[in-house]
Design a protein around this motif. Structure first.
Motif, PDB file in Angstrom:
ATOM      1  N   VAL A 155     -10.422 -13.163   0.283  1.00  0.00           N
ATOM      2  CA  VAL A 155     -10.951 -12.341  -0.821  1.00  0.00           C
ATOM      3  C   VAL A 155      -9.927 -12.340  -1.949  1.00  0.00           C
ATOM      4  O   VAL A 155      -8.778 -11.945  -1.740  1.00  0.00           O
ATOM      5  N   GLU A 156     -10.382 -12.793  -3.106  1.00  0.00           N
ATOM      6  CA  GLU A 156      -9.422 -12.932  -4.209  1.00  0.00           C
ATOM      7  C   GLU A 156      -9.779 -12.081  -5.422  1.00  0.00           C
ATOM      8  O   GLU A 156      -8.944 -11.890  -6.308  1.00  0.00           O
ATOM      9  N   THR A 157     -11.048 -11.607  -5.496  1.00  0.00           N
ATOM     10  CA  THR A 157     -11.436 -10.858  -6.707  1.00  0.00           C
ATOM     11  C   THR A 157     -12.071  -9.520  -6.353  1.00  0.00           C
ATOM     12  O   THR A 157     -12.563  -9.305  -5.246  1.00  0.00           O
ATOM     13  N   LYS A 158     -12.065  -8.675  -7.372  1.00  0.00           N
ATOM     14  CA  LYS A 158     -12.667  -7.344  -7.236  1.00  0.00           C
ATOM     15  C   LYS A 158     -14.166  -7.489  -6.938  1.00  0.00           C
ATOM     16  O   LYS A 158     -14.725  -6.770  -6.108  1.00  0.00           O
ATOM     17  N   GLU A 159     -14.813  -8.470  -7.611  1.00  0.00           N
ATOM     18  CA  GLU A 159     -16.256  -8.663  -7.449  1.00  0.00           C
ATOM     19  C   GLU A 159     -16.607  -9.012  -6.002  1.00  0.00           C
ATOM     20  O   GLU A 159     -17.570  -8.496  -5.441  1.00  0.00           O
ATOM     21  N   GLN A 160     -15.798  -9.883  -5.439  1.00  0.00           N
ATOM     22  CA  GLN A 160     -16.043 -10.261  -4.037  1.00  0.00           C
ATOM     23  C   GLN A 160     -15.907  -9.032  -3.137  1.00  0.00           C
ATOM     24  O   GLN A 160     -16.724  -8.804  -2.250  1.00  0.00           O
ATOM     25  N   SER A 218     -13.936  -5.551   7.509  1.00  0.00           N
ATOM     26  CA  SER A 218     -12.579  -5.674   6.966  1.00  0.00           C
ATOM     27  C   SER A 218     -12.454  -6.924   6.103  1.00  0.00           C
ATOM     28  O   SER A 218     -13.283  -7.845   6.208  1.00  0.00           O
ATOM     29  N   VAL A 219     -11.430  -6.922   5.264  1.00  0.00           N
ATOM     30  CA  VAL A 219     -11.209  -8.072   4.368  1.00  0.00           C
ATOM     31  C   VAL A 219      -9.734  -8.468   4.387  1.00  0.00           C
ATOM     32  O   VAL A 219      -8.863  -7.657   4.685  1.00  0.00           O
ATOM     33  N   GLN A 220      -9.519  -9.720   4.024  1.00  0.00           N
ATOM     34  CA  GLN A 220      -8.162 -10.278   4.031  1.00  0.00           C
ATOM     35  C   GLN A 220      -8.113 -11.271   2.881  1.00  0.00           C
ATOM     36  O   GLN A 220      -9.044 -12.057   2.725  1.00  0.00           O
ATOM     37  N   GLY A 221      -7.091 -11.214   2.054  1.00  0.00           N
ATOM     38  CA  GLY A 221      -7.032 -12.185   0.961  1.00  0.00           C
ATOM     39  C   GLY A 221      -5.995 -11.819  -0.077  1.00  0.00           C
ATOM     40  O   GLY A 221      -5.399 -10.735  -0.033  1.00  0.00           O
ATOM     41  N   TYR A 222      -5.791 -12.752  -1.006  1.00  0.00           N
ATOM     42  CA  TYR A 222      -4.752 -12.577  -2.019  1.00  0.00           C
ATOM     43  C   TYR A 222      -5.020 -11.352  -2.896  1.00  0.00           C
ATOM     44  O   TYR A 222      -4.119 -10.852  -3.540  1.00  0.00           O
ATOM     45  N   TYR A 244       5.068 -15.178   8.903  1.00  0.00           N
ATOM     46  CA  TYR A 244       4.659 -14.342   7.783  1.00  0.00           C
ATOM     47  C   TYR A 244       3.461 -13.525   8.270  1.00  0.00           C
ATOM     48  O   TYR A 244       2.752 -13.932   9.193  1.00  0.00           O
ATOM     49  N   TYR A 245       3.247 -12.384   7.629  1.00  0.00           N
ATOM     50  CA  TYR A 245       2.130 -11.539   8.043  1.00  0.00           C
ATOM     51  C   TYR A 245       1.243 -11.267   6.843  1.00  0.00           C
ATOM     52  O   TYR A 245       1.739 -10.940   5.757  1.00  0.00           O
ATOM     53  N   GLN A 246      -0.066 -11.411   7.052  1.00  0.00           N
ATOM     54  CA  GLN A 246      -0.993 -11.078   5.967  1.00  0.00           C
ATOM     55  C   GLN A 246      -1.815  -9.854   6.391  1.00  0.00           C
ATOM     56  O   GLN A 246      -2.420  -9.855   7.478  1.00  0.00           O
ATOM     57  N   PRO A 247      -1.832  -8.819   5.528  1.00  0.00           N
ATOM     58  CA  PRO A 247      -2.576  -7.615   5.886  1.00  0.00           C
ATOM     59  C   PRO A 247      -4.080  -7.870   5.979  1.00  0.00           C
ATOM     60  O   PRO A 247      -4.632  -8.664   5.229  1.00  0.00           O
ATOM     61  N   ILE A 248      -4.695  -7.186   6.931  1.00  0.00           N
ATOM     62  CA  ILE A 248      -6.159  -7.162   7.016  1.00  0.00           C
ATOM     63  C   ILE A 248      -6.526  -5.704   6.728  1.00  0.00           C
ATOM     64  O   ILE A 248      -5.983  -4.786   7.367  1.00  0.00           O
ATOM     65  N   VAL A 249      -7.354  -5.496   5.705  1.00  0.00           N
ATOM     66  CA  VAL A 249      -7.602  -4.105   5.291  1.00  0.00           C
ATOM     67  C   VAL A 249      -9.053  -3.698   5.547  1.00  0.00           C
ATOM     68  O   VAL A 249      -9.961  -4.535   5.548  1.00  0.00           O
ATOM     69  N   GLU A 250      -9.227  -2.399   5.767  1.00  0.00           N
ATOM     70  CA  GLU A 250     -10.564  -1.857   5.974  1.00  0.00           C
ATOM     71  C   GLU A 250     -11.290  -1.944   4.627  1.00  0.00           C
ATOM     72  O   GLU A 250     -10.731  -1.538   3.603  1.00  0.00           O
ATOM     73  N   THR A 251     -12.509  -2.456   4.644  1.00  0.00           N
ATOM     74  CA  THR A 251     -13.189  -2.744   3.366  1.00  0.00           C
ATOM     75  C   THR A 251     -13.380  -1.488   2.506  1.00  0.00           C
ATOM     76  O   THR A 251     -13.120  -1.521   1.302  1.00  0.00           O
ATOM     77  N   ASN A 252     -13.783  -0.403   3.117  1.00  0.00           N
ATOM     78  CA  ASN A 252     -14.110   0.770   2.300  1.00  0.00           C
ATOM     79  C   ASN A 252     -12.903   1.592   1.870  1.00  0.00           C
ATOM     80  O   ASN A 252     -12.912   2.189   0.790  1.00  0.00           O
ATOM     81  N   THR A 253     -11.880   1.614   2.717  1.00  0.00           N
ATOM     82  CA  THR A 253     -10.744   2.492   2.403  1.00  0.00           C
ATOM     83  C   THR A 253      -9.534   1.729   1.867  1.00  0.00           C
ATOM     84  O   THR A 253      -8.584   2.340   1.385  1.00  0.00           O
ATOM     85  N   ALA A 254      -9.536   0.422   1.987  1.00  0.00           N
ATOM     86  CA  ALA A 254      -8.389  -0.439   1.607  1.00  0.00           C
ATOM     87  C   ALA A 254      -7.148  -0.137   2.438  1.00  0.00           C
ATOM     88  O   ALA A 254      -6.027  -0.489   2.064  1.00  0.00           O
ATOM     89  N   LYS A 255      -7.334   0.501   3.587  1.00  0.00           N
ATOM     90  CA  LYS A 255      -6.195   0.819   4.457  1.00  0.00           C
ATOM     91  C   LYS A 255      -5.841  -0.416   5.308  1.00  0.00           C
ATOM     92  O   LYS A 255      -6.737  -1.100   5.819  1.00  0.00           O
TER      93      LYS A 255
END
Ligand code: C2E
Ligand code: MG
Ligand code: MG
Length: 480
Positions: free
Chosen positions: A437-442, A453-457, A241-252
């Motif tokens: 990372v699970e919430t908008k606040e985080q 970068s961030v990774q999470g549900y 399975y693959y989990q995306p890792i996204v750029e924190t500022n752009t969500a890319k």
């Protein structure tokens, strides 16, 4: 004329003598053959009497020992378990006393026959004496097999035995010991199976007891897991399975972490928590880890070819893989075979392994870096979290563990620690990924702290290839 007569007479005499000798010889041969047959028969009989119980026709103690030793030697080579089930009839004396020995013998014969019926043909049922029977279950691969046999055994005694005109209910006490956990040698196993049988008696009879039930069940389950892991590798039951890792500022989506799953035929989709530890301890992680690397690299190559050229791939390396002498060679061969640019591959090692033997780990990581791949320090914050290690290890990315991220922004000291870790890592030229990372606040907090970068549900769970491809396509449309 006279001479001819004499010669004929002599010849006739010689023929008679020859024929007589021939008859004698034939008789001797016949007698010899008979005596050989007699001898063979006598030998067989002696062997039978020495090795079998004449009442039940079951192997006796002597034959049982031979069978047990052969079974144990085979199990040691073929790496499986052997179970001993020792059975004693409760209050058998009452049968003899009330019905007489004839019926006592009849009961033993019936029990023997029924025991033979419930075991596999290769297994041994022996009578050790009196009302004591023992079963050798010779090729055991799963805990359930021993339990099943014990249940079948108890079931025999749920029905009455017909002795002459009367029906007789008798119960057994059964002890169970399993090679190699309760002993590696026959005499130890026998001692332990006896102990188990007496504890069954103490516990009120009519039951079965493992020598040390809790311990055995746990180990048996573990062996079961190891055996099915081996099979799973052969039968291609693993998926990535693959989990995306996204750029924190752009969500890319800038990268993916390959996370192993086991598509178990009975238990469904299993997470690594269920099997990675066993795979590590048995060394199976080496072929399994290679499989993950090869397949994930091939997959990411396909995505690059489809136009998602910037995608980075993160693959977890276990401590056992780091200790494997062939690791660097294996990885360089995979990179070459899959034709990917080395710096799009990041290898994740956990913080704890780095602490174990810093000198050794540093030298391996340096060799890996020379190949051009990135090194990421996984689960940072769960172990010793010593910031001084960051300076020593040749790493270029750090992943803050989920347990830290989940407490962010709710007024605990985790906020301060996260800020310090991010700043320190940046000062050393190390990028930071926040895991779980699970919430908008985080997310907002991490954006404010310039976490790379961030990774999470919050963005996506680990997903199969097809779903991930849809996500990438959606993002492509959105950007263009
Ligand atoms: P990890 O490398 O730290 O992987 C991240 C784990 O956190 C994954 O669990 C992922 O599903 C989970 N996760 C990610 N985001 C969230 C979130 O927002 N909330 C929650 N609750 N969980 C989140 P997973 O897939 O069960 O993997 C567990 C661990 O198993 C991995 O931790 C890694 O150490 C190990 N592992 C996975 N695949 C492999 C592999 O191919 N080889 C080796 N050696 N280890 C692997
Ligand atoms: Mg990881
Ligand atoms: Mg992690």
């Amino acid at each position: 004329m006279q001479i001819i007569f004499v010669i004929t007479l002599v010849l006739a005499f010689m023929s008679i003598m020859l024929y007589k000798n021939f008859l004698k010889y034939r008789e001797m041969k016949r007698r010899h053959k008979n005596s050989l047959q007699d001898l063979e028969f006598a030998q067989e009989r002696i062997y039978y009497l020495a090795h079998y119980d004449t009442l039940t026709d079951l192997p006796n103690k002597l034959r049982f020992y031979e069978e047990l030793n052969t079974a144990l030697a085979k199990a040691k080579i073929e790496n499986h378990l052997v179970a001993l089930l020792s059975l004693d009839l409760d209050n058998f004396k009452n049968v003899n006393d009330s019905l007489g020995h004839f019926y006592g013998d009849l009961l033993l014969m019936q029990v023997a026959r029924q025991l033979r019926n419930i075991v596999n043909p290769m297994d041994t049922v022996a009578r050790l004496g009196g009302d004591e029977f023992i079963i050798i279950q010779k090729e055991v691969f799963a805990a359930q097999e021993v339990n099943d046999l014990a249940e079948k055994l108890m079931e025999i005694f749920s029905n009455t035995f017909l002795l002459g005109e009367s029906e007789f209910l008798i119960t057994p006490s059964v002890g169970i010991a399993v090679f190699p956990f309760d002993g590696e040698e026959g005499d130890v196993l026998l001692k332990n199976v006896d102990t188990a049988m007496y504890s069954a008696k103490k516990l009120g009879k009519n039951n079965y007891q493992f020598f040390d039930r809790i311990m055995i069940i746990e180990i048996l389950e573990r062996v079961e897991l190891e055996n099915s892991l081996r099979k799973a590798i052969e039968q291609d039951e693993f998926v990535i399975y693959y989990q995306p890792i996204v750029e924190t500022n752009t969500a890319k989506i800038i990268g993916l972490e390959a996370l192993l799953r086991w598509q178990h035929p009975q238990k469904g989709l299993l997470s690594p928590g269920y099997f990675i530890k066993a795979a590590e301890e048995t060394g199976l992680i080496i072929p399994l880890g290679k499989w993950v690397l090869e397949n994930a690299c091939q997959q990411v190559r396909k995505w690059h070819q489809k136009g998602f050229n910037d995608l980075m791939l993160s693959v977890n390396l276990s401590p056992a893989q780091l200790r494997d002498d062939n690791l660097v060679k294996t990885i360089s061969q995979i990179i070459e075979k899959c034709n990917i640019i080395p710096n799009c591959l990041k290898l994740e090692v956990t913080e704890s392994i780095a602490i174990e033997n810093i000198g050794f780990v540093c030298s391996i990581l340096e060799e890996l870096e020379k190949l051009g791949v990135g090194i990421s320090l996984d689960d940072f914050g769960t172990g010793y979290s010593s910031l001084s290690y960051l300076r020593k290890l040749p790493i270029n990315n750090l992943k803050i563990d989920r347990s830290f991220i989940s407490k962010l922004n709710i007024g605990y000291e985790e906020d301060e620690i996260a800020i310090a870790v991010i700043n320190l890592a940046h000062a050393m030229g190390i990028t930071v990924t926040a895991e779980g990372v699970e919430t908008k606040e985080q997310l907002v907090f991490l954006q404010e702290q310039n976490c790379d970068s961030v990774q999470g549900y919050y963005f996506s769970r680990p997903i199969p290839v097809v779903e991930l491809e849809e996500l990438l396509e959606k993002q492509k449309k959105f950007v263009s």
